[in-house]
Design a protein around this motif. Structure first.
Motif, PDB file in Angstrom:
ATOM      1  N   LEU A  30      -8.353 -17.944  -2.458  1.00  0.00           N
ATOM      2  CA  LEU A  30      -9.238 -17.081  -3.255  1.00  0.00           C
ATOM      3  C   LEU A  30      -8.509 -16.538  -4.486  1.00  0.00           C
ATOM      4  O   LEU A  30      -9.079 -16.442  -5.576  1.00  0.00           O
ATOM      5  N   ILE A  31      -7.235 -16.190  -4.312  1.00  0.00           N
ATOM      6  CA  ILE A  31      -6.443 -15.701  -5.449  1.00  0.00           C
ATOM      7  C   ILE A  31      -6.387 -16.782  -6.526  1.00  0.00           C
ATOM      8  O   ILE A  31      -6.639 -16.527  -7.710  1.00  0.00           O
ATOM      9  N   MET A  86     -17.231 -18.344  -2.570  1.00  0.00           N
ATOM     10  CA  MET A  86     -16.249 -17.315  -2.211  1.00  0.00           C
ATOM     11  C   MET A  86     -16.975 -16.287  -1.342  1.00  0.00           C
ATOM     12  O   MET A  86     -18.165 -16.050  -1.547  1.00  0.00           O
ATOM     13  N   VAL A 137     -15.327 -14.256 -13.224  1.00  0.00           N
ATOM     14  CA  VAL A 137     -15.038 -14.391 -11.791  1.00  0.00           C
ATOM     15  C   VAL A 137     -16.276 -14.894 -11.045  1.00  0.00           C
ATOM     16  O   VAL A 137     -16.171 -15.666 -10.096  1.00  0.00           O
ATOM     17  N   ILE A 163      -5.438  -8.431  -8.538  1.00  0.00           N
ATOM     18  CA  ILE A 163      -6.026  -9.403  -7.615  1.00  0.00           C
ATOM     19  C   ILE A 163      -5.065  -9.677  -6.455  1.00  0.00           C
ATOM     20  O   ILE A 163      -5.473  -9.720  -5.294  1.00  0.00           O
ATOM     21  N   ASP A 192     -11.598  -3.669  -7.782  1.00  0.00           N
ATOM     22  CA  ASP A 192     -10.206  -3.663  -8.228  1.00  0.00           C
ATOM     23  C   ASP A 192     -10.133  -3.756  -9.749  1.00  0.00           C
ATOM     24  O   ASP A 192      -9.264  -3.142 -10.377  1.00  0.00           O
ATOM     25  N   GLU A 205     -10.047  -8.815   6.551  1.00  0.00           N
ATOM     26  CA  GLU A 205     -11.214  -9.488   5.956  1.00  0.00           C
ATOM     27  C   GLU A 205     -10.989 -10.986   5.744  1.00  0.00           C
ATOM     28  O   GLU A 205     -11.952 -11.750   5.740  1.00  0.00           O
ATOM     29  N   HIS A 206      -9.737 -11.399   5.497  1.00  0.00           N
ATOM     30  CA  HIS A 206      -9.448 -12.810   5.266  1.00  0.00           C
ATOM     31  C   HIS A 206      -8.112 -13.146   5.932  1.00  0.00           C
ATOM     32  O   HIS A 206      -7.271 -12.274   6.103  1.00  0.00           O
ATOM     33  N   GLY A 235      -4.988  -6.482  -4.338  1.00  0.00           N
ATOM     34  CA  GLY A 235      -6.274  -6.343  -3.646  1.00  0.00           C
ATOM     35  C   GLY A 235      -6.354  -7.302  -2.462  1.00  0.00           C
ATOM     36  O   GLY A 235      -6.874  -6.947  -1.398  1.00  0.00           O
ATOM     37  N   ALA A 236      -5.830  -8.512  -2.641  1.00  0.00           N
ATOM     38  CA  ALA A 236      -5.811  -9.493  -1.553  1.00  0.00           C
ATOM     39  C   ALA A 236      -4.957  -8.974  -0.398  1.00  0.00           C
ATOM     40  O   ALA A 236      -5.315  -9.124   0.779  1.00  0.00           O
ATOM     41  N   THR A 250      -9.801 -17.322  -8.203  1.00  0.00           N
ATOM     42  CA  THR A 250     -10.238 -16.166  -8.994  1.00  0.00           C
ATOM     43  C   THR A 250      -9.416 -16.032 -10.274  1.00  0.00           C
ATOM     44  O   THR A 250      -9.963 -15.836 -11.366  1.00  0.00           O
ATOM     45  N   ALA A 304      -6.925 -16.124   1.691  1.00  0.00           N
ATOM     46  CA  ALA A 304      -6.659 -15.214   0.573  1.00  0.00           C
ATOM     47  C   ALA A 304      -5.896 -15.938  -0.535  1.00  0.00           C
ATOM     48  O   ALA A 304      -6.201 -15.761  -1.720  1.00  0.00           O
ATOM     49  N   TRP A 341     -15.047 -10.600  -0.819  1.00  0.00           N
ATOM     50  CA  TRP A 341     -13.998 -10.831  -1.814  1.00  0.00           C
ATOM     51  C   TRP A 341     -14.502 -10.494  -3.216  1.00  0.00           C
ATOM     52  O   TRP A 341     -13.812  -9.839  -4.010  1.00  0.00           O
ATOM     53  N   ARG A 377      -6.847  -5.268   6.023  1.00  0.00           N
ATOM     54  CA  ARG A 377      -8.087  -4.794   6.658  1.00  0.00           C
ATOM     55  C   ARG A 377      -8.701  -5.855   7.573  1.00  0.00           C
ATOM     56  O   ARG A 377      -9.686  -5.595   8.248  1.00  0.00           O
ATOM     57  N   GLN A 399       0.818  -1.211   0.000  1.00  0.00           N
ATOM     58  CA  GLN A 399       0.000   0.000   0.000  1.00  0.00           C
ATOM     59  C   GLN A 399       0.853   1.263   0.000  1.00  0.00           C
ATOM     60  O   GLN A 399       0.519   2.241  -0.675  1.00  0.00           O
ATOM     61  N   ARG A 433      -4.431  -5.858   0.475  1.00  0.00           N
ATOM     62  CA  ARG A 433      -5.192  -4.830   1.200  1.00  0.00           C
ATOM     63  C   ARG A 433      -6.303  -5.472   2.037  1.00  0.00           C
ATOM     64  O   ARG A 433      -6.545  -5.068   3.173  1.00  0.00           O
TER      65      ARG A 433
END
Lengths: 196, 196
Positions: A181-182, B148, B189, A160, B159, A172-173, A163-164, A185, A178, B152, A170, A109, A166
């Motif tokens: 999910l990457i 998911m 996605v 992606i 993003d 979230e995961h 974004g993961a 996705t 993550a 996400w 935060r 970031q 960030r």
């Protein structure tokens, strides 16, 4: 062993200071993307004058931190076995890329805020070239869709991953979720369309 | 018509000045994400003292610009018909979101550089709520994958939109091609996995 000339010692000290500052900035920015130059000087155990002697602005220092991080990343990424079925290779390459991205924490970031889009692109040239080679091979083999520009696929994969980073920052995961999910996705983005 | 009190006139002038500064900043940042406060004061035709009287930092001004842009965006997005088959609604919502994102040009990059991840999230609460409602409906109907987390899927869509904005700014795609790529990528996605 000969005693080094005073000037050589000074130059060696300066190099050590610069390296210590980059290391301290890497550690601190990973935890706090808004860390100031004063915070970084304190973490490195040098005065602000010394820090400014090496890096004339926060942006210059962050550029040096990103260069060092990408050089280390490159040495790990170059260990990834790129032979084999393209989807399997993509899984390996994404897992290694995420491990490295996540390890740098909030530095991602700090870099996105401080560097221009062009400088960020410049810093990622080697990972981009590796990803491009794999995508080209997978597209030729019919394993990845080829009805989208390569450049689009590459920046989507980067977006992606970042974004993961960030989202994990935060809270979230978890990093492991993550990573899954990457993979899911990116493979969905690359899968050849089957039609409806 | 009664002559307004001097204080009322002053307050009205101040409101007009603030609005003129936000408008000028919106125009200028769309072309140049690194525009300075001095550049923006010049574009707005006010002195720097006047500008600082309204906005104490570049970040405060950019936050006001983003709020105004999101309020305008919200009034257009709320016109999108959300009834109907979820994939078709998603196409409409993405097209409207991309039109708005692209119209703001480099402002997206200025905002990403200047605002924290939390502030950006805060600014997008209404579009996020709308997207969430559509995603929930499409997941229940089996049209979008539900293996998911919703959060996400939402940040991935954001993003992809913001990544497209940067790619168009770098000259990699035309806005129209980017719109098609956004649609194809987001639908890939979200598509329920078919298994291999």
């Amino acid at each position: 062993m000969a005693t080094p000339e005073p000037n050589t010692t000074k130059r060696a000290d300066a190099r050590m200071n610069a390296a210590a500052i980059v290391d301290a900035a890497t550690r601190l920015l990973a935890r706090d993307p808004d860390a100031s130059l004063a915070d970084i000087a304190r973490e490195a155990g040098v005065g602000r004058v010394t820090l400014y002697g090496h890096f004339d602005s926060r942006a210059t220092l962050i550029a040096a931190v990103v260069d060092a991080a990408m050089a280390r990343a490159e040495s790990e990424l170059s260990d990834v076995d790129l032979d084999g079925e393209p989807v399997e290779v993509m899984r390996r390459l994404l897992a290694a890329s995420w491990r490295l991205t996540h390890r740098h924490g909030a530095l991602v970031q700090a870099a996105e805020k401080s560097l221009s889009s062009e400088d960020l692109h410049e810093a990622h040239l080697e990972p981009i070239a590796r990803m491009r080679t794999l995508l080209e091979r997978g597209r030729s083999a019919g394993r990845f869709r080829d009805d989208m520009p390569l450049a689009w696929q590459i920046t989507t994969i980067q977006d992606i991953l970042h974004g993961a980073s960030r989202a994990v920052y935060r809270g979230e995961h978890t990093p492991d979720v993550a990573g899954e999910l990457i993979e899911a996705t990116v493979l969905a983005v690359l899968a050849p369309p089957t039609g409806e």
